[in-house]
Each structure stands twice: as structure tokens, then as C-alpha cells.
Design a protein around this motif. Structure first.
Motif, PDB file in Angstrom:
ATOM      1  N   ALA A 151       7.069  20.020 -28.367  1.00  0.00           N
ATOM      2  CA  ALA A 151       6.776  19.219 -27.169  1.00  0.00           C
ATOM      3  C   ALA A 151       6.746  17.731 -27.469  1.00  0.00           C
ATOM      4  O   ALA A 151       6.617  16.922 -26.551  1.00  0.00           O
ATOM      5  CB  ALA A 151       5.440  19.646 -26.562  1.00  0.00           C
ATOM      6  N   GLY A 152       6.876  17.358 -28.740  1.00  0.00           N
ATOM      7  CA  GLY A 152       6.858  15.954 -29.110  1.00  0.00           C
ATOM      8  C   GLY A 152       8.196  15.286 -28.883  1.00  0.00           C
ATOM      9  O   GLY A 152       9.166  15.915 -28.453  1.00  0.00           O
ATOM     10  N   ALA A 153       8.272  13.998 -29.197  1.00  0.00           N
ATOM     11  CA  ALA A 153       9.496  13.243 -28.935  1.00  0.00           C
ATOM     12  C   ALA A 153      10.653  13.705 -29.819  1.00  0.00           C
ATOM     13  O   ALA A 153      11.744  14.012 -29.326  1.00  0.00           O
ATOM     14  CB  ALA A 153       9.242  11.751 -29.119  1.00  0.00           C
ATOM     15  N   VAL A 154      10.438  13.772 -31.131  1.00  0.00           N
ATOM     16  CA  VAL A 154      11.493  14.246 -32.029  1.00  0.00           C
ATOM     17  C   VAL A 154      11.745  15.727 -31.795  1.00  0.00           C
ATOM     18  O   VAL A 154      12.889  16.180 -31.705  1.00  0.00           O
ATOM     19  CB  VAL A 154      11.129  13.977 -33.498  1.00  0.00           C
ATOM     20  CG1 VAL A 154      12.180  14.573 -34.431  1.00  0.00           C
ATOM     21  CG2 VAL A 154      11.010  12.483 -33.756  1.00  0.00           C
ATOM     22  N   GLY A 155      10.663  16.501 -31.689  1.00  0.00           N
ATOM     23  CA  GLY A 155      10.813  17.933 -31.481  1.00  0.00           C
ATOM     24  C   GLY A 155      11.552  18.266 -30.204  1.00  0.00           C
ATOM     25  O   GLY A 155      12.376  19.188 -30.164  1.00  0.00           O
ATOM     26  N   GLY A 156      11.271  17.516 -29.141  1.00  0.00           N
ATOM     27  CA  GLY A 156      11.952  17.767 -27.881  1.00  0.00           C
ATOM     28  C   GLY A 156      13.447  17.527 -27.977  1.00  0.00           C
ATOM     29  O   GLY A 156      14.259  18.325 -27.475  1.00  0.00           O
ATOM     30  N   GLY A 171      10.485  27.339 -29.826  1.00  0.00           N
ATOM     31  CA  GLY A 171       9.647  26.150 -29.898  1.00  0.00           C
ATOM     32  C   GLY A 171       8.205  26.524 -30.181  1.00  0.00           C
ATOM     33  O   GLY A 171       7.667  27.456 -29.575  1.00  0.00           O
ATOM     34  N   LEU A 172       7.592  25.802 -31.110  1.00  0.00           N
ATOM     35  CA  LEU A 172       6.174  25.987 -31.414  1.00  0.00           C
ATOM     36  C   LEU A 172       5.410  24.779 -30.907  1.00  0.00           C
ATOM     37  O   LEU A 172       5.725  23.638 -31.258  1.00  0.00           O
ATOM     38  CB  LEU A 172       5.960  26.171 -32.913  1.00  0.00           C
ATOM     39  CG  LEU A 172       4.525  26.487 -33.369  1.00  0.00           C
ATOM     40  CD1 LEU A 172       4.544  27.339 -34.646  1.00  0.00           C
ATOM     41  CD2 LEU A 172       3.703  25.227 -33.629  1.00  0.00           C
ATOM     42  N   ALA A 173       4.415  25.029 -30.071  1.00  0.00           N
ATOM     43  CA  ALA A 173       3.585  23.955 -29.520  1.00  0.00           C
ATOM     44  C   ALA A 173       2.316  24.588 -28.966  1.00  0.00           C
ATOM     45  O   ALA A 173       2.097  25.792 -29.097  1.00  0.00           O
ATOM     46  CB  ALA A 173       4.340  23.197 -28.431  1.00  0.00           C
ATOM     47  N   THR A 204       8.893  19.194 -37.206  1.00  0.00           N
ATOM     48  CA  THR A 204       8.578  17.866 -36.694  1.00  0.00           C
ATOM     49  C   THR A 204       7.076  17.641 -36.569  1.00  0.00           C
ATOM     50  O   THR A 204       6.632  16.503 -36.430  1.00  0.00           O
ATOM     51  CB  THR A 204       9.240  17.601 -35.327  1.00  0.00           C
ATOM     52  OG1 THR A 204       8.563  18.322 -34.294  1.00  0.00           O
ATOM     53  CG2 THR A 204      10.708  17.997 -35.351  1.00  0.00           C
ATOM     54  N   ALA A 205       6.277  18.717 -36.635  1.00  0.00           N
ATOM     55  CA  ALA A 205       4.821  18.583 -36.575  1.00  0.00           C
ATOM     56  C   ALA A 205       4.205  18.293 -37.933  1.00  0.00           C
ATOM     57  O   ALA A 205       2.991  18.127 -38.047  1.00  0.00           O
ATOM     58  CB  ALA A 205       4.196  19.847 -35.992  1.00  0.00           C
ATOM     59  N   VAL A 206       5.043  18.253 -38.976  1.00  0.00           N
ATOM     60  CA  VAL A 206       4.609  17.924 -40.341  1.00  0.00           C
ATOM     61  C   VAL A 206       3.516  18.903 -40.796  1.00  0.00           C
ATOM     62  O   VAL A 206       2.461  18.518 -41.286  1.00  0.00           O
ATOM     63  CB  VAL A 206       4.136  16.460 -40.460  1.00  0.00           C
ATOM     64  CG1 VAL A 206       4.085  16.040 -41.930  1.00  0.00           C
ATOM     65  CG2 VAL A 206       5.039  15.510 -39.695  1.00  0.00           C
ATOM     66  N   LEU A 207       3.788  20.185 -40.650  1.00  0.00           N
ATOM     67  CA  LEU A 207       2.847  21.217 -41.087  1.00  0.00           C
ATOM     68  C   LEU A 207       2.995  21.539 -42.568  1.00  0.00           C
ATOM     69  O   LEU A 207       2.066  22.035 -43.201  1.00  0.00           O
ATOM     70  CB  LEU A 207       3.039  22.487 -40.249  1.00  0.00           C
ATOM     71  CG  LEU A 207       2.850  22.319 -38.737  1.00  0.00           C
ATOM     72  CD1 LEU A 207       3.116  23.636 -38.028  1.00  0.00           C
ATOM     73  CD2 LEU A 207       1.453  21.801 -38.427  1.00  0.00           C
ATOM     74  N   GLY A 208       4.192  21.315 -43.118  1.00  0.00           N
ATOM     75  CA  GLY A 208       4.400  21.522 -44.550  1.00  0.00           C
ATOM     76  C   GLY A 208       4.449  22.982 -44.954  1.00  0.00           C
ATOM     77  O   GLY A 208       5.169  23.785 -44.359  1.00  0.00           O
ATOM     78  N   GLU A 209       3.676  23.358 -45.972  1.00  0.00           N
ATOM     79  CA  GLU A 209       3.765  24.700 -46.549  1.00  0.00           C
ATOM     80  C   GLU A 209       3.539  25.829 -45.547  1.00  0.00           C
ATOM     81  O   GLU A 209       4.218  26.852 -45.624  1.00  0.00           O
ATOM     82  CB  GLU A 209       2.800  24.823 -47.728  1.00  0.00           C
ATOM     83  CG  GLU A 209       3.235  24.017 -48.939  1.00  0.00           C
ATOM     84  CD  GLU A 209       2.357  24.254 -50.159  1.00  0.00           C
ATOM     85  OE1 GLU A 209       1.435  25.097 -50.065  1.00  0.00           O
ATOM     86  OE2 GLU A 209       2.603  23.607 -51.187  1.00  0.00           O
ATOM     87  N   PRO A 210       2.596  25.703 -44.610  1.00  0.00           N
ATOM     88  CA  PRO A 210       2.486  26.788 -43.616  1.00  0.00           C
ATOM     89  C   PRO A 210       3.792  27.041 -42.870  1.00  0.00           C
ATOM     90  O   PRO A 210       4.157  28.194 -42.620  1.00  0.00           O
ATOM     91  CB  PRO A 210       1.386  26.291 -42.684  1.00  0.00           C
ATOM     92  CG  PRO A 210       0.545  25.395 -43.538  1.00  0.00           C
ATOM     93  CD  PRO A 210       1.520  24.700 -44.444  1.00  0.00           C
ATOM     94  N   ALA A 211       4.514  25.977 -42.523  1.00  0.00           N
ATOM     95  CA  ALA A 211       5.783  26.145 -41.818  1.00  0.00           C
ATOM     96  C   ALA A 211       6.850  26.728 -42.736  1.00  0.00           C
ATOM     97  O   ALA A 211       7.726  27.482 -42.290  1.00  0.00           O
ATOM     98  CB  ALA A 211       6.248  24.812 -41.244  1.00  0.00           C
ATOM     99  N   VAL A 287      -0.144  11.890 -26.190  1.00  0.00           N
ATOM    100  CA  VAL A 287       0.916  11.234 -25.416  1.00  0.00           C
ATOM    101  C   VAL A 287       2.116  12.174 -25.330  1.00  0.00           C
ATOM    102  O   VAL A 287       2.592  12.673 -26.351  1.00  0.00           O
ATOM    103  CB  VAL A 287       1.331   9.903 -26.055  1.00  0.00           C
ATOM    104  CG1 VAL A 287       2.485   9.276 -25.284  1.00  0.00           C
ATOM    105  CG2 VAL A 287       0.154   8.945 -26.111  1.00  0.00           C
ATOM    106  N   ARG A 288       2.598  12.440 -24.142  1.00  0.00           N
ATOM    107  CA  ARG A 288       3.805  13.239 -23.953  1.00  0.00           C
ATOM    108  C   ARG A 288       4.918  12.305 -23.511  1.00  0.00           C
ATOM    109  O   ARG A 288       4.906  11.792 -22.398  1.00  0.00           O
ATOM    110  CB  ARG A 288       3.564  14.347 -22.925  1.00  0.00           C
ATOM    111  CG  ARG A 288       2.726  15.495 -23.474  1.00  0.00           C
ATOM    112  CD  ARG A 288       3.502  16.243 -24.543  1.00  0.00           C
ATOM    113  NE  ARG A 288       2.720  17.269 -25.206  1.00  0.00           N
ATOM    114  CZ  ARG A 288       2.135  17.106 -26.398  1.00  0.00           C
ATOM    115  NH1 ARG A 288       2.227  15.945 -27.029  1.00  0.00           N
ATOM    116  NH2 ARG A 288       1.485  18.106 -26.964  1.00  0.00           N
TER     117      ARG A 288
END
Length: 295
Positions: A151-156, A171-173, A204-211, A287-288
Motif C-alpha cells: 500500500a506504500g508508494a514504492v510498493g504500489g 500484496g502484503l499490507a 518494500t516494507a524493509v522487513l528483511g529476514e522474515p520476508a 501517509v497514503r
């Protein structure tokens, strides 16, 4: 001219609007009269000192939409051209949060004709980041992709581009963003990942290892913080995009916007003189779409 800069690091109050000499274009450069410029999280990082550069004046702003008002030699652009561009750099003395900015000519693209400059200003950094990150994954049509932060800018933009390229996009959000994410082209929606469930993850959410755990064995992972990707496991290729200014690619993205493949989202518009308020709003979160500054 007026320009937003930082000379010492801190919170939103560290940003100052100063008077500066209008920059002059050199060879293969153009000067753009800024009509609108997006405010991105990277600007908050520069302001806070994440990238260093203490003691110097650092200009803020990476995205610009405006009009060419001066050209250097060997530039194919003309005065009066309406354009968009990415001005790369975390330690530049002047950025796009200003009345004028000088840009390398090959970083410039014709502005999309279907939206105004405020909306066009949200395209360069975020859409180029999404497109170049997708390139790193090397997916084939039909393969499965999970986009975190969808749902973010880059992710969208990533969801829209990936769906257009024929990938099976999930999509994960947050739960409240499902309708938005599906409207961008995601065929599936989740609020948490599935272990080993996808050919690739664009994080794009910068989750790192979990992702990384949500990528199948020998799949691919791409992050959006340069050189900050997690170490490879289970044969998963890992990489992180470092966005590059690319006028030709930006022109393709602008065309996709005009064709309706991409859509822009503007959350709020601030005058350049209210840049501290804009940074404060960004710091609040939630912010959306992008905040946009206009001189």
C-alpha cells in the motif's frame, strides 16, 4: 532562489529555507523551474543524518516536475519543455526542494500528459525504484511475487508494474488496505507471509529476514535499501536496488501512467515555505500517497 536545506541534523525543525544562487546548467545538463517536488522518506533520512555529511549544506529533494528554463551545450531538451526527472544523491548542495534545479539531461523525461505536475512529481523516485527492483528479481510471466508494503508508494508502483508484466502478484499490507492493494492489480492479498510460498519477494516494507523466509528455495529476494539485503539462505538470490537516474526508463514509466497502467497518489500538498510542516507530517506516519512541495 529559495531552497530547502539542512546544515545540521535533527527532526523536522532542522530543515531551513535559504536564499541561494540559481544553479547554471553545464554541458549535457538542463535547468528546471520546479513546479512540484515530492517529499520522500529518504529526505527524512538525509535530514536525520542517516547518510552522514555533517558540517556541509545538504539540499533536499529527489523528484521534480517542472519546465526546462535553461539548457547547457549538447542537450537535446529545449526551453519550455515540460519534464520530470530524478536528481540522485544524499549529499548534494541543492536538491529539488527549491525553485530551480540543474539535472543531467539523460536523467530527464517528458512529463506525462494525463496528470498535473503535482501528481507527476510522485513518479520518478518511487516508480524507478520499483521498476529497477523488479529487474533484479528476473521473474518470468506467471511466476509468483509477494510485494511487502504493497500500500506504500514504492510498493504500489511495484504491484502495478508486476501485474502489467504478467506476474502473479500478492500484496502484503494492513487489513484496512486490502481494497486499495487489489485495485492496484494484486490478485491476492495477505497480512502475513507464507513460508516458502513465493518465487520472489520484493520487500518494500524493509522487513528483511522474515520476508526472506517467504521465498521458495532457490527463489529471489530484492530489498530497497542499498546493500542492506539479508544474507542468502536455501539458495535464494538476494539483492537490493540502488535506484539510478534513467531518463529513458522514466519516459517509459510516464507513458505507462498516460496509458492508465500506473496511477499516482498525492496525500497532501505543502508550500515550500511550509517544508518543516511537511516533514512533521511525514514523521507522523500513516501517509497514503506522497506529500508534495510547491515553490
Amino acid at each position: 532562489m529559495r531552497a530547502a536545506v539542512v546544515t545540521e541534523f535533527g527532526g523536522p525543525e532542522a530543515v531551513r529555507v535559504v536564499d541561494a544562487a540559481a544553479p547554471e546548467p553545464g554541458a549535457r545538463q538542463v535547468r528546471i523551474k520546479v513546479v512540484a517536488a515530492a517529499l520522500n522518506p529518504v529526505d527524512a533520512g538525509v535530514r536525520a543524518g542517516v547518510f552522514g555529511g555533517a558540517g556541509a549544506r545538504i539540499g533536499l529533494g529527489w523528484d521534480v516536475a517542472g519546465t526546462v528554463d535553461a539548457v547547457g551545450v549538447a542537450s537535446a531538451w529545449n526551453v519550455g519543455d515540460e519534464v520530470v526527472a530524478l536528481v540522485y544523491g544524499t549529499a548534494k548542495p541543492l536538491g529539488t526542494h527549491a525553485e530551480y534545479v540543474v539535472v543531467d539531461a539523460d536523467a530527464v523525461a517528458k512529463a506525462p500528459g494525463s496528470v498535473d505536475a503535482v501528481h507527476a512529481a510522485t513518479l520518478p523516485l518511487n516508480a524507478l525504484t520499483a521498476a529497477q527492483a523488479l529487474d533484479l528479481l528476473g521473474l518470468r510471466p506467471g511466476q509468483s511475487l509477494l510485494v511487502t508494503g504493497a500500500a506504500g508508494a514504492v510498493g504500489g508502483y511495484a504491484v502495478q508494474l508486476a501485474a502489467h508484466q504478467g506476474f502473479a502478484v500478492t500484496g502484503l499490507a494492513r487489513a484496512g488496505d486490502e481494497e486499495l492493494v487489489r485495485s492496484l492489480g494484486a490478485s491476492d492479498f495477505v497480512t502475513d507471509g507464507v513460508a516458502g510460498g513465493f518465487d520472489a519477494v520484493l520487500d518494500t516494507a524493509v522487513l528483511g529476514e522474515p520476508a526472506l523466509a517467504w521465498v521458495r528455495d532457490e527463489g529471489a529476494y530484492a530489498g530497497v535499501i542499498p546493500q542492506a539485503q539479508p544474507a542468502s539462505v536455501r539458495g535464494v538470490r538476494t539483492a537490493a536496488v540502488e535506484v539510478g537516474a534513467d531518463g529513458a526508463r522514466l519516459a517509459e514509466l510516464a507513458q505507462l501512467l498516460d496509458e492508465g497502467v500506473l496511477s499516482t497518489r498525492v496525500a497532501e500538498v505543502f508550500a515550500l515555505d511550509d517544508v518543516v510542516k511537511a516533514h512533521a507530517r511525514l514523521a507522523e506516519g500513516g501517509v497514503r500517497g506522497r506529500l508534495v512541495l510547491v515553490p
